[in-house]
Scaffold this motif. Structure first.
Motif, PDB file in Angstrom:
ATOM      1  N   LYS A 264       0.711  -1.291  -0.044  1.00  0.00           N
ATOM      2  CA  LYS A 264       0.085  -0.029  -0.063  1.00  0.00           C
ATOM      3  C   LYS A 264       0.783   1.277   0.054  1.00  0.00           C
ATOM      4  CE  LYS A 264      -3.960   1.865   2.362  1.00  0.00           C
ATOM      5  NZ  LYS A 264      -5.185   1.754   1.439  1.00  0.00           N
ATOM      6  N   ASN A 279      -1.010   9.357   4.807  1.00  0.00           N
ATOM      7  CA  ASN A 279      -1.472   7.851   5.146  1.00  0.00           C
ATOM      8  C   ASN A 279      -0.430   7.146   6.073  1.00  0.00           C
ATOM      9  OD1 ASN A 279      -4.099   6.916   3.730  1.00  0.00           O
ATOM     10  ND2 ASN A 279      -2.924   8.307   2.459  1.00  0.00           N
ATOM     11  N   TYR A 282      -1.551   5.819   9.725  1.00  0.00           N
ATOM     12  CA  TYR A 282      -2.478   4.686   9.543  1.00  0.00           C
ATOM     13  C   TYR A 282      -1.370   3.544   9.256  1.00  0.00           C
ATOM     14  CZ  TYR A 282      -5.100   1.164   7.409  1.00  0.00           C
ATOM     15  OH  TYR A 282      -5.802   0.170   6.840  1.00  0.00           O
ATOM     16  N   GLU A 286      -0.768   0.178  11.629  1.00  0.00           N
ATOM     17  CA  GLU A 286      -1.119  -1.258  11.247  1.00  0.00           C
ATOM     18  C   GLU A 286       0.029  -1.944  11.294  1.00  0.00           C
ATOM     19  OE1 GLU A 286      -3.972  -2.796  10.095  1.00  0.00           O
ATOM     20  OE2 GLU A 286      -4.958  -0.898  10.900  1.00  0.00           O
ATOM     21  N   LYS A 349      -6.377  -2.761   4.179  1.00  0.00           N
ATOM     22  CA  LYS A 349      -7.380  -2.126   4.998  1.00  0.00           C
ATOM     23  C   LYS A 349      -8.110  -3.342   5.917  1.00  0.00           C
ATOM     24  CE  LYS A 349      -9.195   1.182   1.521  1.00  0.00           C
ATOM     25  NZ  LYS A 349     -10.152   1.907   0.708  1.00  0.00           N
TER      26      LYS A 349
END
Length: 398
Positions: A264, A279, A282, A286, A349
């Motif tokens: 990603k 991003n 995030y 993760e 996600k």
């Protein structure tokens, strides 16, 4: 920029490919420097290469042990057997291994980080010997990597970006050999650097002193884990050809999450560079959900200490529950109806939900149960509607 993931077993190879890796590296039973990884038989390697190639992914074979005289003939036979399977490259550290492979096949050769390549002239020398890629030593900075790439643009450059780090220079450690008889340079490291150590003053024999002592003790050789996610855009700008995740002995869950999150990140850097920084919190959150020691950017940029003195244990914020393949969940850890869980998808996600129903697949029968146990195969229903995903992970905060 290629994303290269570890494949300690056939299952991990397939998971890495499914969750976004461009290529994987795998070892056979001998010569691969990871004795505790499942490693591959020739038959498994054939299936793994076939699976990866069917999805336009690559497989590199790790043969980076340092060879002894009595192993040369076995090594030649191993190379011949593996070469017939049409892998995309061999990874070696021993210059003799390079010579043997070059004389027997045209398959590309990558020079392992175990060779601790740190300068332009060494890269040029390996180029003349027939290598097509260098896995640079982990001790290099971004500036040094950039200098090498600019000086030898025809050589592919690979850099480690994530995973466990060795406290010794380029992994050349003798602690495990000396203390346990398990040789790190033969693939059987006991990770003696993770143990607690004391010092002895020469005139006070038998009196042991902890170093940097507090009530928890200290772990002076215990390295933090590498996480170069914040610097991934810099490596891309430099022109690094491949970025590599450590971990052939790590779990399926580790392989899946690291592949998906770094995939990603690379996609954002390539297609929407301004979105990468936005991003990044995030992505870091993760990557924090896998088992790891405290993170560092290593020698790439970080000026802080790389060792973690307080403990040798892992940070484990999430528990891996199950892996979904074609709508059937293979259970790895127990969970029950009503449990709060997260579903993690191949695109990086995740969604928070609750387990609504567990149906065990038992032969030709389907039985509704309240609790799933390891090795069960089940179908699941969630409070959140989930469909259209053949491969997913299930996890739970610890």
């Amino acid at each position: 920029m290629e994303l290269l993931s570890p494949a300690g077993t056939l299952e991990k190879l397939k998971v890495a490919v499914d969750f976004g890796a461009d290529a994987v590296y795998a070892g056979v039973k001998q010569f691969s420097l990871r004795e505790r990884a499942g490693n591959f038989t020739i038959e498994e390697l054939y299936e793994g290469i076939r699976y990866a190639h069917s999805k336009d992914k690559k497989v590199y074979i790790t043969l980076n042990a340092f060879l002894r005289n009595n192993e040369l003939e076995t090594f030649k036979k191993t190379v011949d057997a593996v070469a017939k399977l049409n892998p995309d490259g061999f990874i070696v550290a021993d210059i003799g291994a390079l010579s043997i492979i070059r004389s027997r096949t045209d398959i590309p050769i990558h020079i392992s980080t175990q060779a601790n390549v740190t300068n332009i002239e060494t890269v040029k020398a390996y180029r003349k010997l027939g290598a097509s890629r260098i896995v640079l030593a982990r001790e290099l900075s971004l500036k040094e990597i950039e200098e090498i790439k600019k000086a030898v643009p025809e050589m592919e450059i690979e850099v480690f970006i994530h995973g466990a780090m060795c406290m010794a220079y380029s992994g050349r450690c003798l602690l495990s050999s000396y203390l346990t008889g398990r040789d790190p340079n033969r693939g059987s490291c006991a990770q003696s650097c993770r143990w607690k150590y004391y010092v002895v003053e020469e005139n006070r024999e038998g009196e042991l002193y902890q170093i940097e002592e507090d009530r928890h003790g200290t772990y002076i050789f215990n390295s933090k884990d590498l996480c170069a996610l914040p610097l991934l855009d810099k490596l891309y700008e430099i022109g690094v050809d491949s970025v590599k995740i450590e971990g052939r002995v790590k779990s399926v869950y580790y392989v899946a999450v690291t592949a998906a999150i770094y995939r990603k990140a690379i996609n954002l850097i390539k297609n929407k560079p301004k979105e990468f920084k936005k991003n990044l919190p995030y992505l870091l959150n993760e990557i924090d959900k896998i088992s790891h020691r405290p993170y560092t950017t290593g020698f790439l940029q970080d000026k802080t200490l790389l060792q973690y003195y307080k403990s040798n244990s892992y940070i484990r914020k999430y528990k891996f529950l199950a892996l979904c393949k074609n709508e059937v969940w293979e259970v790895r850890n127990p969970f029950s109806v009503g449990d709060k869980v997260e579903i993690f998808f191949t695109n990086g996600k995740s969604v928070k939900t609750f387990v609504k129903k567990i149906i065990q697949i038992k032969g030709t029968k389907n039985i509704e149960i309240k609790k799933a146990h390891p090795n069960f195969k089940v179908k699941l229903k969630f409070h959140t509607y989930v469909t259209g995903n053949k491969t997913m992970l299930l996890r739970q905060p610890t």
